[in-house]
Design a protein around this motif. Structure first.
Motif, PDB file in Angstrom:
ATOM      1  N   MET A   1       0.826  -1.153  -0.041  1.00 49.50           N
ATOM      2  CA  MET A   1      -0.048  -0.244  -0.069  1.00 49.50           C
ATOM      3  C   MET A   1       1.041   1.331   0.122  1.00 49.50           C
ATOM      4  O   MET A   1       2.166   1.180   0.098  1.00 49.50           O
ATOM      5  CB  MET A   1      -0.877   0.034   1.056  1.00 49.50           C
ATOM      6  N   GLY A   2       0.313   2.480  -0.135  1.00 49.11           N
ATOM      7  CA  GLY A   2       0.814   3.380  -0.100  1.00 49.11           C
ATOM      8  C   GLY A   2       1.142   4.460  -1.414  1.00 49.11           C
ATOM      9  O   GLY A   2       0.411   4.023  -2.431  1.00 49.11           O
ATOM     10  N   ILE A   3       2.080   5.404  -1.628  1.00 46.22           N
ATOM     11  CA  ILE A   3       2.370   5.847  -2.805  1.00 46.22           C
ATOM     12  C   ILE A   3       2.801   5.064  -3.508  1.00 46.22           C
ATOM     13  O   ILE A   3       4.013   4.381  -3.315  1.00 46.22           O
ATOM     14  CB  ILE A   3       3.131   7.230  -2.362  1.00 46.22           C
ATOM     15  N   LEU A   4       2.533   5.075  -5.021  1.00 39.81           N
ATOM     16  CA  LEU A   4       3.213   4.267  -5.923  1.00 39.81           C
ATOM     17  C   LEU A   4       4.194   4.696  -6.769  1.00 39.81           C
ATOM     18  O   LEU A   4       5.116   4.424  -7.173  1.00 39.81           O
ATOM     19  CB  LEU A   4       1.955   3.558  -7.053  1.00 39.81           C
ATOM     20  N   ARG A   5       3.811   6.127  -7.258  1.00 38.31           N
ATOM     21  CA  ARG A   5       4.577   6.920  -7.965  1.00 38.31           C
ATOM     22  C   ARG A   5       3.909   8.229  -8.218  1.00 38.31           C
ATOM     23  O   ARG A   5       3.004   8.467  -7.957  1.00 38.31           O
ATOM     24  CB  ARG A   5       4.627   6.038  -9.408  1.00 38.31           C
ATOM     25  N   VAL A  69      -1.762   6.588  -5.483  1.00 39.74           N
ATOM     26  CA  VAL A  69      -1.687   5.577  -4.321  1.00 39.74           C
ATOM     27  C   VAL A  69      -2.428   4.227  -4.808  1.00 39.74           C
ATOM     28  O   VAL A  69      -3.447   4.316  -5.886  1.00 39.74           O
ATOM     29  CB  VAL A  69      -2.513   6.011  -2.873  1.00 39.74           C
ATOM     30  N   ARG A  70      -2.180   3.156  -4.178  1.00 46.18           N
ATOM     31  CA  ARG A  70      -2.730   1.932  -4.480  1.00 46.18           C
ATOM     32  C   ARG A  70      -4.186   1.741  -4.199  1.00 46.18           C
ATOM     33  O   ARG A  70      -4.911   1.000  -4.976  1.00 46.18           O
ATOM     34  CB  ARG A  70      -2.090   0.762  -4.061  1.00 46.18           C
ATOM     35  N   TYR A  71      -4.612   2.044  -3.074  1.00 49.15           N
ATOM     36  CA  TYR A  71      -5.878   1.752  -2.637  1.00 49.15           C
ATOM     37  C   TYR A  71      -6.733   3.035  -1.874  1.00 49.15           C
ATOM     38  O   TYR A  71      -5.925   4.034  -1.420  1.00 49.15           O
ATOM     39  CB  TYR A  71      -5.751   0.823  -1.169  1.00 49.15           C
ATOM     40  N   ARG A  72      -7.930   2.947  -1.968  1.00 47.54           N
ATOM     41  CA  ARG A  72      -8.568   3.969  -1.292  1.00 47.54           C
ATOM     42  C   ARG A  72      -8.367   4.427   0.197  1.00 47.54           C
ATOM     43  O   ARG A  72      -8.456   5.774   0.662  1.00 47.54           O
ATOM     44  CB  ARG A  72     -10.288   3.757  -1.516  1.00 47.54           C
ATOM     45  N   GLY A 112       5.833  24.710   0.765  1.00 52.29           N
ATOM     46  CA  GLY A 112       4.513  25.591  -0.017  1.00 52.29           C
ATOM     47  C   GLY A 112       4.010  24.699  -1.098  1.00 52.29           C
ATOM     48  O   GLY A 112       3.177  25.114  -1.897  1.00 52.29           O
ATOM     49  N   HIS A 113       4.785  23.792  -1.542  1.00 53.99           N
ATOM     50  CA  HIS A 113       4.398  23.111  -2.707  1.00 53.99           C
ATOM     51  C   HIS A 113       2.982  22.166  -2.554  1.00 53.99           C
ATOM     52  O   HIS A 113       2.739  21.576  -1.349  1.00 53.99           O
ATOM     53  CB  HIS A 113       5.416  22.044  -3.286  1.00 53.99           C
ATOM     54  N   VAL A 114       1.950  22.340  -3.330  1.00 55.64           N
ATOM     55  CA  VAL A 114       0.928  21.662  -3.106  1.00 55.64           C
ATOM     56  C   VAL A 114       0.774  20.180  -3.783  1.00 55.64           C
ATOM     57  O   VAL A 114       1.374  19.955  -4.851  1.00 55.64           O
ATOM     58  CB  VAL A 114      -0.299  22.416  -3.936  1.00 55.64           C
ATOM     59  N   MET A 115       0.593  19.215  -3.188  1.00 56.05           N
ATOM     60  CA  MET A 115       0.643  18.001  -3.171  1.00 56.05           C
ATOM     61  C   MET A 115      -0.551  17.277  -3.182  1.00 56.05           C
ATOM     62  O   MET A 115      -1.225  17.668  -2.455  1.00 56.05           O
ATOM     63  CB  MET A 115       1.775  17.336  -2.185  1.00 56.05           C
ATOM     64  N   GLU A 116      -0.824  16.321  -3.977  1.00 54.37           N
ATOM     65  CA  GLU A 116      -2.192  15.679  -3.872  1.00 54.37           C
ATOM     66  C   GLU A 116      -1.828  14.072  -3.939  1.00 54.37           C
ATOM     67  O   GLU A 116      -1.065  13.535  -4.746  1.00 54.37           O
ATOM     68  CB  GLU A 116      -2.787  15.966  -5.084  1.00 54.37           C
ATOM     69  N   LEU A 117      -2.479  13.323  -3.339  1.00 49.24           N
ATOM     70  CA  LEU A 117      -2.587  11.684  -3.405  1.00 49.24           C
ATOM     71  C   LEU A 117      -3.898  11.349  -4.161  1.00 49.24           C
ATOM     72  O   LEU A 117      -4.849  12.025  -3.777  1.00 49.24           O
ATOM     73  CB  LEU A 117      -2.491  11.015  -2.084  1.00 49.24           C
ATOM     74  N   VAL A 118      -4.038  10.664  -5.320  1.00 53.76           N
ATOM     75  CA  VAL A 118      -4.994  10.444  -5.949  1.00 53.76           C
ATOM     76  C   VAL A 118      -5.152   8.789  -5.994  1.00 53.76           C
ATOM     77  O   VAL A 118      -4.372   8.053  -6.055  1.00 53.76           O
ATOM     78  CB  VAL A 118      -4.910  10.907  -7.406  1.00 53.76           C
ATOM     79  N   TYR A 119      -6.456   8.343  -5.895  1.00 55.10           N
ATOM     80  CA  TYR A 119      -6.883   7.126  -6.145  1.00 55.10           C
ATOM     81  C   TYR A 119      -7.881   6.759  -7.190  1.00 55.10           C
ATOM     82  O   TYR A 119      -8.675   7.614  -7.251  1.00 55.10           O
ATOM     83  CB  TYR A 119      -7.429   6.485  -4.760  1.00 55.10           C
ATOM     84  N   GLY A 120      -7.892   6.133  -8.063  1.00 54.75           N
ATOM     85  CA  GLY A 120      -8.438   5.616  -9.079  1.00 54.75           C
ATOM     86  C   GLY A 120      -8.660   6.469 -10.180  1.00 54.75           C
ATOM     87  O   GLY A 120     -10.020   6.774 -10.693  1.00 54.75           O
ATOM     88  N   MET A 121      -7.737   6.934 -10.648  1.00 57.08           N
ATOM     89  CA  MET A 121      -8.148   7.965 -11.795  1.00 57.08           C
ATOM     90  C   MET A 121      -8.470   7.060 -12.997  1.00 57.08           C
ATOM     91  O   MET A 121      -8.199   5.909 -13.072  1.00 57.08           O
ATOM     92  CB  MET A 121      -6.747   8.670 -12.174  1.00 57.08           C
ATOM     93  N   GLN A 122      -9.306   7.484 -13.908  1.00 54.87           N
ATOM     94  CA  GLN A 122     -10.010   6.804 -14.970  1.00 54.87           C
ATOM     95  C   GLN A 122      -8.754   6.401 -15.804  1.00 54.87           C
ATOM     96  O   GLN A 122      -7.883   7.059 -16.069  1.00 54.87           O
ATOM     97  CB  GLN A 122     -10.796   7.688 -15.868  1.00 54.87           C
ATOM     98  N   ILE A 123      -8.912   4.761 -16.109  1.00 57.11           N
ATOM     99  CA  ILE A 123      -8.028   4.205 -16.859  1.00 57.11           C
ATOM    100  C   ILE A 123      -8.590   4.407 -18.288  1.00 57.11           C
ATOM    101  O   ILE A 123      -9.801   4.096 -18.552  1.00 57.11           O
ATOM    102  CB  ILE A 123      -8.052   2.737 -16.743  1.00 57.11           C
TER     103      ILE A 123
END
Ligand SMILES: [Fe+2]
Length: 303
Positions: A1-5, A69-72, A112-123
Motif C-alpha cells: 500500500m501507499g504511494i506508488l509513483r 496511491v494503490r488503495y482508497r 509550500g508546494h501543493v501535493m495531491e494523492l489520488v486513487y482511481g483515476m480513470q483508465i
C-alpha cells in the motif's frame, strides 16, 4: 500500500494553445480532455487519463503535483498521518477536481508546494491493444516518451522537507548532496523502487526546477535532441549523465519557460538501502558527471 509513483503535474502556461502545440507535437503527448482554461495530456504508454495538466495563467511554474496511491484506504491513512503532523487536508470526490480524476486529498508541504494523492483515476488505456500488442504505436510524433518519470523541486529547507517526505509520506532517501556545513543541499527520494521519483534542491520555496519524461534508453536521449533541435526548442544541457541516480538526461524548456527533462537509466533500489552521499566539492559531478560543474544558469529556477 501507499504511494506508488508520480501521477501527474499541473503547470502554468500563459499561452495555452502554444503550450499544447509543444506538448503534443514536439514532446508527443496525447490530449485526453480540454476545458476553457485547462488541457489534459498523457504519454502514449500511460493507462491513466492524464499525467500533464496545462493551466492557462499569466505566469509559469508548478500548480500542484499528484501522486498515485494503490488503495482508497491510503487516502484515509495519509489524511490521518498528515493531521498528526499538523497539516490540513482537503478531500475531493472522484471527478470533482477535473475530468477523469479519481478521489484525492490535497495538502501543502512545508516548502509550500501543493501535493495531491489520488486513487482511481480513470483508465483510458495506452495506445496498444491488450492482446498480441506491438512494442509501440506506429507513426507517433515528437520524441514520444512512454511515461512521466519524476519531478525536481526547490525549497529553502531541503533537510526539513526531506524529513517530512520520509516520516509522514514514507519516501525513501536514495541520494543526497551534503554541504561542508553538514546540511543537505539536495536530496533524491523514491517510492517506485527506482533511483528517484522526486528530488529537492536548495532554492526558493514553491519552485519547480523541472519535471522529467522517461525515455527507454540512451539512444532515445539522442533522438530527443534531434527532435528538439529540429523544432528549434532551446536545449539547456545536451545529452549527458548524472552522477546522482546514474541517469542519462537532456534538459530543455517548454514555450512558457518550464524546464523539461528526458531521462533514462538509473537503478533499482530496495527501501532499506542506505543513501549515497555526495560531498559539496563533488556536487558538480553529482549533477553532471562528465562536466563536473553545474553552471549558474542551471541553478536558476524559472518559476
Ligand atoms: Fe531530473
Amino acid at each position: 500500500m501507499g504511494i506508488l509513483r508520480l501521477s501527474h503535474v499541473e503547470v502554468r502556461v500563459p499561452d495555452l494553445e502554444l503550450a499544447t502545440a509543444y506538448y503534443t507535437e514536439v514532446v508527443g503527448l496525447y490530449e485526453t480532455a480540454r476545458e476553457q482554461d485547462r488541457v489534459f495530456l498523457k504519454c502514449w504508454d500511460e493507462q491513466q487519463h492524464h499525467s500533464v495538466i496545462l493551466t492557462s495563467e499569466p505566469t509559469y511554474g508548478l500548480n500542484h503535483m499528484g501522486w498515485k496511491v494503490r488503495y482508497r484506504e491510503d487516502l484515509d491513512y495519509y489524511t490521518d498521518r498528515l493531521a498528526k503532523a499538523g497539516v490540513d487536508v482537503i478531500r475531493y470526490a472522484a471527478g470533482e477536481i477535473g475530468p477523469g480524476h479519481g478521489e484525492a486529498i490535497r495538502f501543502t508541504l512545508p516548502s509550500g508546494h501543493v501535493m495531491e494523492l489520488v486513487y482511481g483515476m480513470q483508465i483510458v488505456g495506452n495506445l496498444l491493444p491488450l492482446v498480441n500488442p506491438p512494442p509501440k504505436p506506429i507513426n507517433m510524433v515528437g520524441f514520444a516518451p512512454p511515461r512521466l518519470d519524476h519531478i525536481f523541486i526547490t525549497c529553502e529547507d531541503v533537510a526539513g522537507n526531506t524529513v517530512f517526505l520520509q516520516e509522514v509520506l514514507d519516501f525513501h532517501l536514495t541520494e543526497q548532496v551534503v554541504g561542508d556545513d553538514g546540511f543537505q543541499v539536495a536530496t533524491w527520494l523514491e517510492r517506485s523502487h527506482h533511483s528517484h521519483d522526486i528530488a529537492l534542491v536548495t532554492g526558493k520555496d514553491r519552485g519547480l526546477h523541472h519535471f522529467a519524461f522517461w525515455v527507454d534508453d540512451w539512444t532515445a536521449i539522442r533522438d530527443t535532441a534531434d527532435v528538439l533541435a529540429y523544432h528549434g526548442v532551446p536545449i539547456e544541457t545536451n545529452p549527458t549523465r548524472h552522477g546522482a541516480t546514474r541517469g542519462h538526461c537532456i534538459y530543455f524548456f517548454d514555450p512558457a519557460g518550464n524546464r523539461n527533462e528526458a531521462f533514462t537509466g538509473g537503478y533499482q533500489v530496495d527501501p532499506e538501502e542506505p543513501p549515497i552521499t555526495w560531498t559539496e566539492a563533488e556536487m558538480g559531478r553529482a549533477i553532471f558527471y562528465y562536466d563536473g560543474v553545474v553552471d549558474q544558469h542551471f541553478l536558476t529556477v524559472h518559476s
